[in-house]
Design an enzyme around this catalytic site. Structure first.
Site, mmCIF file in Angstrom:
data_model
loop_
_atom_site.group_PDB
_atom_site.id
_atom_site.type_symbol
_atom_site.label_atom_id
_atom_site.label_comp_id
_atom_site.label_asym_id
_atom_site.label_seq_id
_atom_site.Cartn_x
_atom_site.Cartn_y
_atom_site.Cartn_z
ATOM 1 C CB SER A 122 -4.607 -10.895 -26.646
ATOM 2 O OG SER A 122 -5.128 -12.181 -26.849
ATOM 3 C CG ASP A 168 -7.568 -13.259 -19.604
ATOM 4 O OD1 ASP A 168 -8.267 -14.020 -20.317
ATOM 5 O OD2 ASP A 168 -6.648 -12.561 -20.077
ATOM 6 C CG HIS A 194 -8.388 -11.875 -23.211
ATOM 7 N ND1 HIS A 194 -7.136 -12.210 -22.742
ATOM 8 C CD2 HIS A 194 -8.274 -11.798 -24.550
ATOM 9 C CE1 HIS A 194 -6.320 -12.331 -23.759
ATOM 10 N NE2 HIS A 194 -6.971 -12.091 -24.864
#
Ligand SMILES: *[C@@H]1O[C@H](CO)[C@@H](O)[C@H](O)[C@H]1NC(C)=O
Ligand SMILES: *[C@@H]1O[C@H](CO)[C@@H](O)[C@H](O)[C@H]1NC(C)=O
Ligand SMILES: *[C@@H]1O[C@H](CO)[C@@H](O)[C@H](O)[C@H]1NC(C)=O
Ligand SMILES: *[C@@H]1O[C@H](CO)[C@@H](O)[C@H](O)[C@H]1NC(C)=O
Ligand SMILES: *[C@@H]1O[C@H](CO)[C@@H](O)[C@H](O)[C@H]1NC(C)=O
Ligand SMILES: *[C@@H]1O[C@H](CO)[C@@H](O)[C@H](O)[C@H]1NC(C)=O
Ligand SMILES: *[C@@H]1O[C@H](CO)[C@@H](O)[C@H](O)[C@H]1NC(C)=O
Ligand SMILES: *[C@@H]1O[C@H](CO)[C@@H](O)[C@H](O)[C@H]1NC(C)=O
Ligand SMILES: *[C@@H]1O[C@H](CO)[C@@H](O)[C@H](O)[C@H]1NC(C)=O
Ligand SMILES: *[C@@H]1O[C@H](CO)[C@@H](O)[C@H](O)[C@H]1NC(C)=O
Ligand SMILES: *[C@@H]1O[C@H](CO)[C@@H](O)[C@H](O)[C@H]1NC(C)=O
Ligand SMILES: *[C@@H]1O[C@H](CO)[C@@H](O)[C@H](O)[C@H]1NC(C)=O
Ligand SMILES: [Ca+2]
Length: 580
Positions: free
Chosen positions: A201, A445, A491
């Protein structure tokens, strides 16, 4: 010969006899700090040093390393930038001397955090690496650095933004490598310190911020679902809200969830295996969402129980009904991705089957209706970085259209090009020093569209291999930079809604094998981390190959399918400048 071996053995046993307690002290650390002047413009503060041994620390159930128990030396010290009255705090965990394997791992954060507390560091210690993190000068409030990006309303604090963008990680990495060599007496010029990055991320963006700028950054970078192409990424989070507002329909969370559930059920078999995992979101889009099948969700009944208030979130009432045509239309528009008013594509959407977190509505207990709830992750970008107001969200989306979103993207791209955008496509210096990149992205995601990573891989391929055919350029790229789309994963994590999907928990072991033993991963080693098949091994296909399951196989076949490659190569024709 024999005598030589004997003395070498004595040397070895003497070396490994050094214990954590022998070296894990402030005085030993002080004697092994990088020399003054080692890094231009930085002054270390020896009086800030802390060092204490920690024994039998254990970690459980992490996405990025297996369970483990280990000892480490917990070191911290600070430095300042010459000419500035700032203070940056570094933390390094060092393995016991007999466990050290000549490795250094730099780590980062997520969201607007520059580090992950003590979450990422064990990933290094477990593999005999010193592991480092920085607060980049943001102090304890580093968990949300955005509150410090303005010096005042209307004034960006560029030093802090640069520290977040890439400078803080660079300084932590360079000081950490030098400190590691000194701490472990790696003085012989023939001993190599292998250096790595691992982050997901924002941590993925931070990894790219180094690899794109510094050929000598790392030997191997493990980069998950990077929050890069910054202005696009932040702004696209608001797109589902704008769709709801524009179409005038606000589906309840339960109605949204029903649509997601049906999508998973119908798209699951398209990869050849009925396991609750959507391994082929490309086929899911073309054969389910785009096809008439999607509209058949309208009319299906849904029902969810009331939820109590938890952690500041208000309670929600029980929700039931039949999925409406408007809800299906809203979700279809969201899955189509952002286009401007002239119908040109501005960005991609999350894949079908991903949770619709960005589209979540809020309940108004007075009107007893679901309505707009602006996602603060996207709204804070506009409030602080575009409008330069020290808030945590925009108050509303009044007057905001698809074209407004495009304008915010352009403004952000111009403003932050050199510091946050992080999609520089020429990795030649990194490749030339032998650096490797393993990038992965969950194919379900919700927050960062999977297509975002595919686009970057393809941009680098084109820029670094002019004139070569697709196959030749893909092969050249795969020699140093591989991309893996993780079936079903959300995610930076395994997905509770697709529990039988694999997750690449052993990435650092795979990268070590690539860097130190020359064994390039053809597929990515992964493990089912939850559910009835917990512990099962599965291999993940390397882009541009796509998974196709045969009956009773333990891993999918990896095939080249032109249609799939074409599907993932979106044209962002709303822009007449290159978007890498
Ligand atoms: C990480 O921090 C938490 C909370 O401070 C603590 O409970 C845990 O033991 C720490 N983990 C390790 C491996 O030090
Ligand atoms: C590691 O050092 C820091 C800084 O001195 C301290 O706050 C923290 O409690 C230490 N952690 C452990 C597990 O000893
Ligand atoms: C911005 O707001 C935060 C609280 O959210 C506060 O700590 C900070 O001092 C404010 N910054 C400015 C420049 O007003
Ligand atoms: C490094 O060398 C010094 C001097 O020989 C020794 O005291 C120290 O224990 C060594 N450190 C390690 C980690 O082996
Ligand atoms: C490095 O050199 C020293 C002496 O020159 C030798 O004893 C040692 O084995 C070498 N180490 C490696 C890893 O090659
Ligand atoms: C969606 O599926 C999950 C199982 O993955 C289930 O727990 C949930 O109740 C379903 N939601 C709806 C609205 O059908
Ligand atoms: C779409 O609907 C057609 C006709 O009912 C059916 O044959 C096909 O299997 C469906 N495809 C998916 C992905 O649900
Ligand atoms: C929902 O659809 C079912 C048929 O699937 C129907 O019996 C029911 O009346 C519908 N409920 C509402 C509230 O429209
Ligand atoms: C909730 O609904 C009431 C009544 O319709 C309205 O007055 C109020 O503005 C709404 N609140 C929000 C936050 O939208
Ligand atoms: C700065 O902007 C925020 C968000 O709009 C506002 O709450 C705050 O009062 C402003 N601060 C000043 C000093 O005007
Ligand atoms: C691959 O993953 C399995 C668990 O699925 C693990 O046992 C094995 O050690 C991993 N291989 C590597 C190279 O890390
Ligand atoms: C797959 O396994 C099932 C049950 O073990 C068996 O009946 C079937 O023949 C196998 N299929 C193939 C293609 O091997
Ligand atoms: Ca499947």
């Amino acid at each position: 010969m024999r005598f030589h071996h004997l003395s070498y053995a004595i040397l070895l046993s003497r070396a490994s006899a050094v214990t954590l307690n022998d070296v894990c002290s402030p005085s030993y650390v002080r004697a092994h700090l990088p020399a003054p002047g080692f890094y231009q413009g930085l002054s270390l503060d020896p009086s800030s040093i802390t060092a204490n041994p920690v024994t039998q620390a254990s970690v459980l159930d992490n996405a990025f390393y297996p369970d483990a128990t280990f000892d480490y030396c917990n070191v911290s010290f600070t430095y300042s930038h010459d000419g500035l009255a700032d203070e940056v705090a570094l933390t390094y965990w060092l393995p016991a001397p007999n466990k050290f394997q000549n490795r250094f791992l730099a780590t980062g954060g997520g969201g607007y955090a520059i580090n992950s507390g003590n979450q990422s560091l064990p990933g290094g210690i477990i593999y005999g690496a010193v592991a480092g993190l920085t607060d980049a000068g943001f102090g304890a409030a580093q968990t949300n650095t955005l509150t410090q990006w303005l010096a005042a309303n209307g004034t960006l604090d560029w030093h802090r933004i640069y520290m977040f963008g890439y400078q803080g990680i660079r300084e932590m990495s360079e000081l950490g490598k030098e400190f590691t060599k000194s701490f472990f007496n790696m003085t012989q010029s023939n001993t190599t310190l292998y250096t790595y990055w691992q982050g997901c991320s924002e941590g993925g963006r931070e990894g790219w911020s180094q690899v794109q700028r510094y050929g000598d950054s790392f030997d191997g970078a493990i980069i998950g679902a990077p929050a890069f192409r910054w202005s696009f990424q932040q702004t696209q989070l608001l797109y589902p809200d704008v769709v709801e507002q524009t179409m005038g329909y606000y589906p309840s969370p339960c109605e949204l969830q029903k649509i997601v559930n049906e999508t998973i059920i119908h798209c699951d078999p398209l990869d050849g295996k009925v396991d609750g995992v959507v391994g082929r979101t490309d086929l899911c889009y073309t054969e389910f969402v785009e096809a008439n099948n999607f509209s058949a969700i309208a009319g299906l009944p849904y029902s969810c129980p009331a939820t109590p208030a938890i952690m500041g979130a208000p309670p929600t009432p029980a929700q039931q009904g039949n999925v409406t045509k408007q809800a299906v239309a809203v979700v279809k528009k969201i899955l189509d991705g952002l286009h401007d008013s002239q119908g040109r594509r501005v960005y991609f959407a999350p894949t079908p089957g991903a949770q619709m977190t960005e589209a979540q509505t809020g309940y108004n207990a007075t009107s007893k209706q679901w309505g707009l709830s602006v996602i603060s992750l996207g709204g804070s970008f506009v409030e602080v970085e575009i409008n330069l107001l020290n808030g945590s969200n925009i108050p509303d989306l009044n007057g905001v259209t698809y074209d407004t979103l495009k304008d915010w993207i352009t403004e952000g791209m111009q403003r932050f090009q050199g510091v946050l955008e992080t999609n520089w496509p020429d990795l030649t210096p990194y490749k030339n020093t032998g650096g490797k990149v393993l990038m992965f992205h969950g194919e379900s995601d919700w927050g960062i569209p999977t297509a975002s990573s595919v686009r970057y891989w393809e941009s680098v391929r084109k820029i670094m291999n002019p004139g070569k055919s697709y196959n030749d350029s893909a092969a050249a790229q795969n020699e140093f930079f591989k991309l893996f789309l993780v079936p079903g994963a959300t995610h930076c994590a395994a997905n509770p809604a697709q529990p039988d999907g694999p997750f690449p928990q052993t990435n650092l072991a795979v990268m070590i094998d690539w860097v130190e033993n020359g064994k390039a991963p053809q597929t990515l080693n992964a493990t089912v981390l939850q559910g009835k098949n917990k512990g099962q091994n599965q291999q993940i296909c390397a882009w541009p190959l796509r998974p196709v399951w045969r009956a009773n196989a333990t891993s999918p076949d990896c095939r080249f399918e032109q249609k799939s490659v074409d599907y993932w190569n979106y044209e962002l024709d709303a822009f007449n400048v290159p978007i890498y």
